[in-house]
Scaffold this motif. Structure first.
Motif, PDB file in Angstrom:
ATOM      1  N   VAL A 184      66.633  41.170  96.291  1.00 14.07           N
ATOM      2  CA  VAL A 184      66.973  42.448  95.661  1.00 14.07           C
ATOM      3  C   VAL A 184      68.491  42.576  95.684  1.00 14.07           C
ATOM      4  N   VAL A 185      69.060  42.906  94.532  1.00 15.57           N
ATOM      5  CA  VAL A 185      70.513  43.028  94.406  1.00 15.57           C
ATOM      6  C   VAL A 185      70.839  44.471  94.028  1.00 15.57           C
ATOM      7  N   PHE A 186      71.635  45.130  94.866  1.00 15.61           N
ATOM      8  CA  PHE A 186      72.052  46.500  94.600  1.00 15.61           C
ATOM      9  C   PHE A 186      73.442  46.483  93.981  1.00 15.61           C
ATOM     10  N   PHE A 187      73.535  47.034  92.768  1.00 13.81           N
ATOM     11  CA  PHE A 187      74.808  47.093  92.058  1.00 13.81           C
ATOM     12  C   PHE A 187      75.425  48.473  92.183  1.00 13.81           C
ATOM     13  N   ASP A 188      76.737  48.480  92.314  1.00 14.42           N
ATOM     14  CA  ASP A 188      77.477  49.733  92.325  1.00 14.42           C
ATOM     15  C   ASP A 188      78.858  49.468  91.751  1.00 14.42           C
ATOM     16  N   SER A 189      79.247  50.244  90.758  1.00 16.13           N
ATOM     17  CA  SER A 189      80.580  50.130  90.139  1.00 16.13           C
ATOM     18  C   SER A 189      80.870  48.714  89.650  1.00 16.13           C
ATOM     19  N   GLY A 190      79.869  48.082  89.037  1.00 12.61           N
ATOM     20  CA  GLY A 190      80.085  46.792  88.400  1.00 12.61           C
ATOM     21  C   GLY A 190      80.164  45.600  89.322  1.00 12.61           C
ATOM     22  N   ARG A 191      79.760  45.764  90.573  1.00 11.75           N
ATOM     23  CA  ARG A 191      79.809  44.648  91.521  1.00 11.75           C
ATOM     24  C   ARG A 191      78.544  44.661  92.380  1.00 11.75           C
ATOM     25  N   VAL A 192      78.285  43.526  93.026  1.00 17.11           N
ATOM     26  CA  VAL A 192      77.177  43.456  93.974  1.00 17.11           C
ATOM     27  C   VAL A 192      77.625  44.138  95.262  1.00 17.11           C
TER      28      VAL A 192
ATOM     29  N   LYS B 168      64.643  43.332 103.942  1.00 19.79           N
ATOM     30  CA  LYS B 168      65.932  43.754 104.503  1.00 19.79           C
ATOM     31  C   LYS B 168      66.507  44.948 103.723  1.00 19.79           C
ATOM     32  N   ILE B 169      66.534  44.845 102.396  1.00 18.43           N
ATOM     33  CA  ILE B 169      67.176  45.889 101.580  1.00 18.43           C
ATOM     34  C   ILE B 169      66.435  47.213 101.703  1.00 18.43           C
ATOM     35  N   PHE B 170      65.119  47.166 101.688  1.00 18.94           N
ATOM     36  CA  PHE B 170      64.365  48.420 101.704  1.00 18.94           C
ATOM     37  C   PHE B 170      64.146  48.969 103.109  1.00 18.94           C
ATOM     38  N   SER B 171      64.205  48.110 104.115  1.00 20.87           N
ATOM     39  CA  SER B 171      63.938  48.588 105.480  1.00 20.87           C
ATOM     40  C   SER B 171      65.210  48.827 106.285  1.00 20.87           C
ATOM     41  N   ALA B 172      66.244  48.015 106.050  1.00 23.06           N
ATOM     42  CA  ALA B 172      67.450  48.149 106.871  1.00 23.06           C
ATOM     43  C   ALA B 172      68.706  47.864 106.054  1.00 23.06           C
ATOM     44  N   PRO B 173      68.944  48.628 104.965  1.00 24.30           N
ATOM     45  CA  PRO B 173      70.175  48.395 104.189  1.00 24.30           C
ATOM     46  C   PRO B 173      71.409  48.728 105.031  1.00 24.30           C
ATOM     47  N   GLU B 174      72.472  47.951 104.823  1.00 25.58           N
ATOM     48  CA  GLU B 174      73.681  48.130 105.625  1.00 25.58           C
ATOM     49  C   GLU B 174      74.749  48.947 104.912  1.00 25.58           C
ATOM     50  N   ASN B 175      74.829  48.788 103.590  1.00 19.78           N
ATOM     51  CA  ASN B 175      75.884  49.468 102.835  1.00 19.78           C
ATOM     52  C   ASN B 175      75.536  50.958 102.690  1.00 19.78           C
ATOM     53  N   PRO B 176      76.473  51.859 102.996  1.00 17.89           N
ATOM     54  CA  PRO B 176      76.186  53.290 102.860  1.00 17.89           C
ATOM     55  C   PRO B 176      75.745  53.692 101.446  1.00 17.89           C
ATOM     56  N   ARG B 177      76.303  53.017 100.424  1.00 16.88           N
ATOM     57  CA  ARG B 177      75.895  53.333  99.051  1.00 16.88           C
ATOM     58  C   ARG B 177      74.435  52.944  98.815  1.00 16.88           C
ATOM     59  N   THR B 178      74.019  51.778  99.340  1.00 15.63           N
ATOM     60  CA  THR B 178      72.618  51.382  99.210  1.00 15.63           C
ATOM     61  C   THR B 178      71.726  52.382  99.928  1.00 15.63           C
ATOM     62  N   GLN B 179      72.150  52.775 101.119  1.00 19.52           N
ATOM     63  CA  GLN B 179      71.360  53.718 101.915  1.00 19.52           C
ATOM     64  C   GLN B 179      71.161  55.037 101.164  1.00 19.52           C
ATOM     65  N   SER B 180      72.232  55.588 100.601  1.00 16.76           N
ATOM     66  CA  SER B 180      72.126  56.882  99.930  1.00 16.76           C
ATOM     67  C   SER B 180      71.315  56.763  98.636  1.00 16.76           C
ATOM     68  N   PHE B 181      71.488  55.647  97.911  1.00 10.36           N
ATOM     69  CA  PHE B 181      70.722  55.446  96.678  1.00 10.36           C
ATOM     70  C   PHE B 181      69.233  55.366  96.977  1.00 10.36           C
ATOM     71  N   LEU B 182      68.863  54.534  97.952  1.00 11.08           N
ATOM     72  CA  LEU B 182      67.444  54.378  98.262  1.00 11.08           C
ATOM     73  C   LEU B 182      66.843  55.665  98.812  1.00 11.08           C
ATOM     74  N   LYS B 183      67.618  56.386  99.610  1.00 17.23           N
ATOM     75  CA  LYS B 183      67.117  57.665 100.131  1.00 17.23           C
ATOM     76  C   LYS B 183      66.812  58.612  98.956  1.00 17.23           C
ATOM     77  N   ALA B 184      67.694  58.633  97.968  1.00 13.36           N
ATOM     78  CA  ALA B 184      67.496  59.523  96.823  1.00 13.36           C
ATOM     79  C   ALA B 184      66.277  59.129  96.003  1.00 13.36           C
ATOM     80  N   VAL B 185      66.128  57.819  95.716  1.00  9.81           N
ATOM     81  CA  VAL B 185      65.024  57.436  94.828  1.00  9.81           C
ATOM     82  C   VAL B 185      63.689  57.383  95.564  1.00  9.81           C
ATOM     83  N   LEU B 186      63.701  57.038  96.846  1.00  8.40           N
ATOM     84  CA  LEU B 186      62.442  56.937  97.590  1.00  8.40           C
ATOM     85  C   LEU B 186      61.927  58.300  98.014  1.00  8.40           C
ATOM     86  N   ASP B 187      62.843  59.257  98.178  1.00  9.02           N
ATOM     87  CA  ASP B 187      62.419  60.615  98.562  1.00  9.02           C
ATOM     88  C   ASP B 187      62.062  61.459  97.341  1.00  9.02           C
ATOM     89  N   HIS B 188      62.335  60.895  96.155  1.00  9.49           N
ATOM     90  CA  HIS B 188      62.152  61.678  94.914  1.00  9.49           C
ATOM     91  C   HIS B 188      60.667  61.999  94.690  1.00  9.49           C
TER      92      HIS B 188
END
Length: 273
Positions: free
Chosen positions: A237-245, A253-273
């Motif tokens: 799974v590749v998370f893109f933000d501002s034109g970069r990986v 790993k990505i869905f259970s323990a993302p490290e990047n704060p942007r990934t964390q906030s994005f997944l929280k928003a879409v998974l809690d939707h």
């Protein structure tokens, strides 16, 4: 990721590594003052299934459109199966490719769009056979045999004589998948292929994609907002933000323990939707 990141040979197993089937090297795409891809380095391995996720405007769809030669990058080099796509070698350097070169390299790529893009005046069978006949030079009987097999595969073997206007959205999308498969690409691109469908039709298309991911050896690049589907089918799974990986890794790993704060906030928003 450096251009020479792929080791061409694997001494551990004694066989040659064919290298990535797609490689972006420092690719930038701008629309006016807006930078959509920002010095992007990105690779797709042979047979790899990748889910691309991220917020709107992060560059996800632009990657696919660059590969389909619908959008030309401003800078950088894109390789498909080892060949430059938007460039070609001349006198020891890479120069801008002509249309013939683009068509040749693009044959390795198939794409399924959000809005089907079927030919409304052609039957389902003709929609699937036209490109193999006119682009790949197949005989009509060979193209039709293949089309019937692919339409059976997507559950539409009984719809060959119908026209797109007679089909549901999910059926149209399955025809579009069969049509792209008919070109036997090395890489298949899927751009939010369920976003234009009514909710009750989403599952039938996702099930076809699950089967393709499991049963085929082609690489798949899937831009999706269906997170459970991405978790199910992707090798990476590749998370893109501002034109970069911004972050990448196995789904666990990505869905259970993302490290990047942007990934964390994005997944929280879409998974809690």
């Amino acid at each position: 990721m450096p251009a020479n990141a792929s080791d061409p040979a694997s001494p551990e197993n004694g066989r040659s590594d064919p290298g990535p089937v797609v490689r972006f090297e420092q690719v930038t795409k701008r629309f006016g003052d807006l930078t959509v891809l920002d010095r992007l380095d990105f690779e797709v391995a042979q047979n790899e299934k990748i889910a691309i996720i991220g917020p709107s405007g992060s560059g996800k769809t632009t990657i696919l459109r660059v590969l389909m030669t619908l959008v030309e990058p401003n800078e950088g080099v894109v390789y498909v199966d080892g060949e430059p796509l938007w460039h070609k070698p001349a006198n020891g350097e890479l120069v801008r490719a002509d249309e013939a070169h683009l068509r040749k390299v693009r044959k390795n790529i198939g794409m399924v769009f959000q809005h089907f893009n079927l030919f409304p005046h052609m039957s389902v069978l003709r929609n699937v056979t036209e490109a193999p006949i006119h682009v790949l030079g197949r005989s009509r009987s060979e193209a039709e045999d293949q089309a019937l097999h692919l339409l059976d595969k997507v559950g539409l073997g009984d719809k060959t004589d119908q026209f797109p206007s007679q089909l549901s959205g999910g059926q149209k999308q399955r025809v579009a998948i069969a049509r792209a498969l008919a070109m036997q690409p090395k890489v298949m691109l899927f751009d939010e292929v369920t976003s234009a469908l009514d909710p009750e039709l989403v599952g039938e298309v996702l099930n076809i994609l699950r089967d393709l991911a499991r049963d085929t050896e082609m690489a798949m690049l899937i831009v999706t907002h269906e997170m459970q589907f991405a978790r199910d089918v992707a090798d990476r799974v590749v998370f893109f933000d501002s034109g970069r990986v911004a972050e990448e890794g196995p789904p666990s790993k990505i869905f259970s323990a993302p490290e990047n704060p942007r990934t964390q906030s994005f997944l929280k928003a879409v998974l809690d939707h």
